[in-house]
Design a protein around this motif. Structure first.
Motif, mmCIF file in Angstrom:
data_model
loop_
_atom_site.group_PDB
_atom_site.id
_atom_site.type_symbol
_atom_site.label_atom_id
_atom_site.label_comp_id
_atom_site.label_asym_id
_atom_site.label_seq_id
_atom_site.Cartn_x
_atom_site.Cartn_y
_atom_site.Cartn_z
ATOM 1 N N ASN A 248 -6.724 12.827 -1.880
ATOM 2 C CA ASN A 248 -6.959 14.263 -2.061
ATOM 3 C C ASN A 248 -5.928 14.890 -2.997
ATOM 4 O OD1 ASN A 248 -9.305 14.971 -0.295
ATOM 5 N ND2 ASN A 248 -7.981 14.100 1.292
ATOM 6 N N CYS A 249 -5.644 14.202 -4.097
ATOM 7 C CA CYS A 249 -4.632 14.681 -5.032
ATOM 8 C C CYS A 249 -5.217 15.714 -5.998
ATOM 9 C CB CYS A 249 -4.049 13.519 -5.828
ATOM 10 S SG CYS A 249 -3.025 12.399 -4.849
ATOM 11 N N SER A 250 -4.436 16.739 -6.269
ATOM 12 C CA SER A 250 -4.809 17.728 -7.285
ATOM 13 C C SER A 250 -3.867 17.659 -8.481
ATOM 14 C CB SER A 250 -4.785 19.136 -6.672
ATOM 15 O OG SER A 250 -3.505 19.431 -6.139
ATOM 16 N N VAL B 45 0.856 -1.188 0.000
ATOM 17 C CA VAL B 45 0.000 0.000 0.000
ATOM 18 C C VAL B 45 0.895 1.242 0.000
ATOM 19 C CG1 VAL B 45 -1.783 1.273 1.259
ATOM 20 C CG2 VAL B 45 -1.822 -1.241 1.219
ATOM 21 N N VAL B 46 0.673 2.108 -0.989
ATOM 22 C CA VAL B 46 1.490 3.303 -1.165
ATOM 23 C C VAL B 46 0.608 4.539 -0.974
ATOM 24 C CG1 VAL B 46 3.064 4.553 -2.702
ATOM 25 C CG2 VAL B 46 2.905 2.049 -2.840
ATOM 26 N N PRO B 47 0.603 5.148 0.213
ATOM 27 C CA PRO B 47 -0.170 6.375 0.411
ATOM 28 C C PRO B 47 0.496 7.528 -0.328
ATOM 29 C CG PRO B 47 1.116 5.893 2.370
ATOM 30 C CD PRO B 47 1.335 4.746 1.428
ATOM 31 N N ALA B 48 -0.282 8.283 -1.102
ATOM 32 C CA ALA B 48 0.316 9.328 -1.939
ATOM 33 C C ALA B 48 -0.576 10.557 -1.975
ATOM 34 C CB ALA B 48 0.538 8.803 -3.362
ATOM 35 N N HIS B 49 0.019 11.687 -1.690
ATOM 36 C CA HIS B 49 -0.684 12.975 -1.795
ATOM 37 C C HIS B 49 0.157 13.903 -2.666
ATOM 38 C CE1 HIS B 49 -2.948 16.553 -0.861
ATOM 39 N NE2 HIS B 49 -1.869 17.132 -0.340
ATOM 40 N N ASN B 50 -0.299 14.099 -3.916
ATOM 41 C CA ASN B 50 0.403 14.970 -4.866
ATOM 42 C C ASN B 50 1.875 14.573 -5.021
ATOM 43 O OD1 ASN B 50 -1.929 16.426 -5.309
ATOM 44 N ND2 ASN B 50 -1.402 18.072 -3.909
ATOM 45 N N GLU B 51 2.073 13.306 -5.406
ATOM 46 C CA GLU B 51 3.428 12.765 -5.545
ATOM 47 C C GLU B 51 3.800 12.494 -7.002
ATOM 48 O OE1 GLU B 51 5.703 12.463 -3.386
ATOM 49 O OE2 GLU B 51 4.732 12.516 -1.420
#
Length: 392
Positions: free
Chosen positions: A85-87, A50-56
């Motif tokens: 919550n990625c933009s 599992v790879v948590p990612a926020h705007n990566e």
């Protein structure tokens, strides 16, 4: 005046002596050789990375190339990216590379802990035997999955790997961060494991069995969600094992605002955990649950820069007892750093070059103190720390 010096000595001794004794125990235990797991049958069944990612989007390509190769070699592993919550185009890049993508949008509940809980809940019915958490700016060693499967097959219900700096030679600050992580993320977990304590969860490169998550759901929402969840595991009697034979390496900010923001959030979050959990841990330890004394000591241990500063103050006081405590504490601290460099494989020349940065770092940490305390009293939102990424 002598009464004032005595009172100050007592206050500083109370603030530093438990940490000094704790560091001494972890240092000695961390130098012990580990037993082998040869002959242990590895965990069977499917594993989810599992790879948590926020705007990566700027750096996730290297991570996914690495993890997808590990999954293919394993043969029973799936890489799942939580685009939280990625933009930016984090989700699109992950899909294009072949990872499974879980997208989450929630403006009210923001943070890595929420993202992980969302992923674990979504995947719970799919029959995974275990879950491995890897940050989106991280590269793992080739033996990651075999090592974790072996520890889980040996009965561990939670496992933490070594967690170090991805590009330690980028800047003086990343070199210092590498030495700090050798102490915090390698030597200390080794020591705890050798002493039969829980090694800890470091937020990156850890594995949880499906049974563990069923018993203790990942309801951890602070900025130090890894520490928060680890405390919950300890409270129910689950010990985290340390996989010393494999390593994940994560990107660290090279300096400036990114480093200041990250450090203040981490240390402020730990201070908040002490305020929230410390009194309860103390009550339970005094009531006979001795296993809760160690996590309390861990929370009470100041960051090494502040610990060293207080020891220097003790050393400067005009009382023999104060100087003895300060000198002994500094000796333990030096031995702790040397032991960390040894178990981390840092050469003498690299160590000396890195230590030249320490005086400047101590001044920077004192300047950061107010910001750190302020972070202890605020709720955590997932704010991505700026880092320097290599070309994808």
């Amino acid at each position: 005046m002598s009464l004032l010096w005595m009172l100050l000595t007592l206050l500083l001794a109370a603030a530093t002596l438990p940490g000094t004794l704790y560091l001494a125990a972890l240092t000695l235990a961390g130098l012990r050789r580990r037993g082998s797991l040869a002959g242990v049958r590895p965990l069977d069944g499917r594993v989810a990375i599992v790879v948590p990612a926020h705007n990566e989007s700027a750096g996730i390509t290297r991570t996914l190339h690495n993890l997808l190769a590990l999954a293919r070699a394993d043969g029973a592993c799936e890489v799942c990216v939580v685009a939280d919550n990625c933009s930016d185009d984090t989700a699109g890049i992950a899909r294009q590379l072949g990872a499974r993508v879980l997208e989450r949008h929630d403006d009210q509940r923001r943070g890595k802990g929420y993202a992980l809980d969302f992923a674990f809940t979504a995947l719970a019915a799919e029959g995974f035997a275990a879950y491995v958490v890897i940050d989106a700016d991280t590269v793992a060693e080739q033996n990651l999955l075999p090592a974790l499967r072996q520890h889980l097959g040996a009965g561990a219900r939670a496992v933490q790997t070594r967690y170090r700096v991805l590009d330690p030679d980028d800047t003086p600050r990343t070199r210092l961060a590498e030495l700090a992580l050798m102490a915090f993320n390698v030597l200390r977990p080794r020591g705890r494991h050798a002493l039969g304590w829980s090694a800890g969860i470091l937020g990156n490169g850890f594995a949880l069995s499906a049974e563990t998550l069923q018993r203790v759901p990942y309801r951890a929402t602070s900025v130090v969600e890894d520490l928060e969840y680890h405390l919950r595991l300890i409270e129910v009697g689950i010990r985290v094992h340390f996989a010393d034979e494999t390593t994940v390496r994560g990107a660290m900010p090279g300096g400036g605002a990114g480093a200041a923001k990250q450090r203040a959030r981490w240390e402020g979050g730990r201070l908040r955990m002490l305020m929230q959990h410390g009194p309860g841990l103390l009550r339970q330890a005094l009531s006979g649950q001795a296993r809760l004394l160690e996590p309390l000591l861990d929370l009470l241990l100041l960051p090494l820069a502040y610990h060293a500063f207080l020891l220097l103050v003790l050393l400067a006081l005009p009382l023999p007892a104060a100087r003895a405590l300060g000198g002994a504490g500094l000796l333990v601290l030096v031995l702790h750093v040397l032991a960390a460099a040894r178990v981390g494989g840092l050469g003498l020349g690299q160590l000396l070059h890195t230590l030249l940065q320490v005086p400047r770092y101590l001044v920077w940490k004192l300047w950061m103190l107010r910001r750190t305390v302020r972070n202890a009293s605020t709720d955590a939102a997932w704010v991505r720390t700026d880092r320097d990424h290599p070309p994808s």
